[in-house]
Design an enzyme around this catalytic site. Sequence first.
Site, PDB file in Angstrom:
ATOM      1  N   ALA A 229       0.816  -1.220   0.000  1.00 59.83           N
ATOM      2  CA  ALA A 229       0.000   0.000   0.000  1.00 59.83           C
ATOM      3  C   ALA A 229       0.843   1.261   0.000  1.00 59.83           C
ATOM      4  CB  ALA A 229      -0.937  -0.013   1.211  1.00 59.83           C
TER       5      ALA A 229
ATOM      6  N   ARG B 241       2.222  10.778  -9.645  1.00 62.00           N
ATOM      7  CA  ARG B 241       1.625  11.034 -10.958  1.00 62.00           C
ATOM      8  C   ARG B 241       0.651  12.211 -10.901  1.00 62.00           C
ATOM      9  NH1 ARG B 241       1.224   5.092 -10.726  1.00 62.00           N
ATOM     10  NH2 ARG B 241       2.958   4.244 -11.930  1.00 62.00           N
TER      11      ARG B 241
ATOM     12  N   SER C 124       8.286  -2.966  -2.082  1.00 62.31           N
ATOM     13  CA  SER C 124       7.280  -3.264  -3.102  1.00 62.31           C
ATOM     14  C   SER C 124       7.404  -4.681  -3.646  1.00 62.31           C
ATOM     15  CB  SER C 124       7.413  -2.249  -4.247  1.00 62.31           C
ATOM     16  OG  SER C 124       6.269  -2.247  -5.054  1.00 62.31           O
TER      17      SER C 124
ATOM     18  N   ALA D 271       6.180  -8.826  -3.811  1.00 61.50           N
ATOM     19  CA  ALA D 271       4.939  -9.604  -3.831  1.00 61.50           C
ATOM     20  C   ALA D 271       4.974 -10.628  -2.706  1.00 61.50           C
ATOM     21  CB  ALA D 271       4.774 -10.290  -5.180  1.00 61.50           C
TER      22      ALA D 271
ATOM     23  N   CYS E  27       2.627 -12.319  -1.455  1.00 63.57           N
ATOM     24  CA  CYS E  27       1.820 -13.502  -1.766  1.00 63.57           C
ATOM     25  C   CYS E  27       2.569 -14.475  -2.677  1.00 63.57           C
ATOM     26  CB  CYS E  27       0.510 -13.086  -2.427  1.00 63.57           C
ATOM     27  SG  CYS E  27      -0.577 -12.148  -1.329  1.00 63.57           S
TER      28      CYS E  27
ATOM     29  N   ASN F  26      -3.507  -2.284  -2.413  1.00 61.98           N
ATOM     30  CA  ASN F  26      -3.191  -1.438  -3.564  1.00 61.98           C
ATOM     31  C   ASN F  26      -4.333  -0.477  -3.889  1.00 61.98           C
ATOM     32  OD1 ASN F  26      -0.526  -2.079  -5.206  1.00 61.98           O
ATOM     33  ND2 ASN F  26      -1.194  -3.978  -4.239  1.00 61.98           N
TER      34      ASN F  26
ATOM     35  N   TYR G 126     -20.844 -17.183 -23.371  1.00 67.83           N
ATOM     36  CA  TYR G 126     -20.917 -18.623 -23.611  1.00 67.83           C
ATOM     37  C   TYR G 126     -20.291 -18.969 -24.951  1.00 67.83           C
ATOM     38  CZ  TYR G 126     -22.668 -22.932 -25.616  1.00 67.83           C
ATOM     39  OH  TYR G 126     -22.742 -24.137 -26.253  1.00 67.83           O
TER      40      TYR G 126
END
Length: 560
Positions: free
Chosen positions: A15, A25, A42, A44, A46, A312, A433
């Site tokens: 976060a 930005r 930063s 990962a 997981c 995030n 489908y």
Amino acid sequence: MSTGKRVVIIGGVAAGPKTAARLRRLDPAADITIVEKGAFLSYAGCGLPYYVSGVVGEQKHLMATPQGLVRDAAFFRKMMNVTVLTHTEATRIDREGRQVEVRSAEGARWLDYDVLVLATGVKPIVPRLPGIELPNVFILRRVEDAEAMKALLAGEGAKNAVVIGGGLIGVEVAEALVARGCRVAVVEMLPQFLPILDPEMALLVQRHIEAKGVRVLTSTTAERIEGAGRVEAVVAGGQRLPADLVLVAIGVRPNSDLARSAGLEVGPTGGIRVNAAMQTSDPNIYAVGDCAEDRHLVTGAPCFVSNGATANKQGRVAANQIAGFADPFPGIVGSAICKVFDYAVARTGLTERQAREAGFEPVAAIAPGPDKPHYYPGAKLLILKLIADRATRRLLGAQAVGPGDAARRIDVAATALAAGMTVDQVAHLDLCYAPPYSPPLDNLITAANVLRNKLDGHLHGISPIEVKAKIDARDDFVFLDVRTPAEHDAVRIPGSTLIPLGALRERLGELPRDKQIVAFCAISLRGYSAERILRAAGFDNVHVMDGGVAAWPYEKASRQ
């Protein structure tokens, strides 16, 4: 809008960096500093179990952009003009003076801020277990932990491993350790494995992981870890389990200590209380990610669910607010998914137990089926469970287990939960489908229709767990298998009586009218037809076993 604010962000894993990147930005003039206690930014988290297993080949992949740029301090400085202080711990907040004290190897100093963002994440729950300090006992939270586990597995080796805790991390690491050649036992204190699921769904996963060679002990408490100089065994439930490696994964809690010491409000879950803009009780301080308390969209109540995706999203919301753009965070529905060997295990919303505790009257349906038309190559079984409120018919939760495409169905269910849809509305969703992707009636729509049949009184269901309890108690009932003789010979549930559906009308006289009849088939579609036939013939105590043979999580007999 350019503010030029001094923004200090405490926490550099998920976060925090997201807040910094989004804010940069929006506001080129902001003075942004990230303070991170560890060495890595930063990354990962997981992905750590997959790094241990070798699926993720290099450490840098856990912290790189899709283009391969490693998000280290130099990356944030050059690409985003963000100052990063690693190996630096925030120790105190002076709210009146708008300063935060930080400590590093160089000593302590104060950082001035106009806006402070807390992204302090979670703390692992560490039990007071004798021997937990022994070498080769791990808690997998950081890149450094994964590196130490990999070094052990590659160097000295580990033939036996014990995982204490049968939740998501425990399951993912158990698979990783099996991939590295370990014999693995999972010790879970609760009566069921994977408590994010309802018991009958969790049992299906347990049987699958046991089939892969993992030993699972539920209702079992780890008593101590033994070893001389290094871990040698875990004593649990009176048993001595050999272990060269132990992972402790019994859960996490919000890391709200810094906020609490600063006098910020902390909610009943232990997370920092925030509003929809992610502001704390001090409007100049924000909290994002796992340290912040969430609001559950189904119940409206505070909740805590550790989730990198939520972290995030909340980082983006906080950055927008700091830059002057309103973007309220509505809450969560508690979606989660994990890989268990070749099964996907996913859930969203409430379990049946959680629904009852929240004051709903839950009605549930289990619907197995192939995730593509049965004739299309590559079709795989997916077992879905949906839960709705009897009074309002509102969808409350969904769970999925099996090798089929679970993520797609649970994602649609999560969307329906966020929109407050009824099970009837779910049944009429206009989903894609084509044979390579889905049956004509998607698995989720079929499950919704099964649940509607229950709510409308056309189908009277009974769970596999309830049926097994009746068998174990030697209740006098008829367990009616309406499959074909060939299906029954190939795989059958002990204690069942075979009358194929096509012969049922002709053989009604063989069935007692004064006993309960529980009908089933492969997935209980024919079981449902059998109930309709029997009730039309005057049998008034007929039920269908949810999910049929596909959802039976106990021993089956098979022709050798």
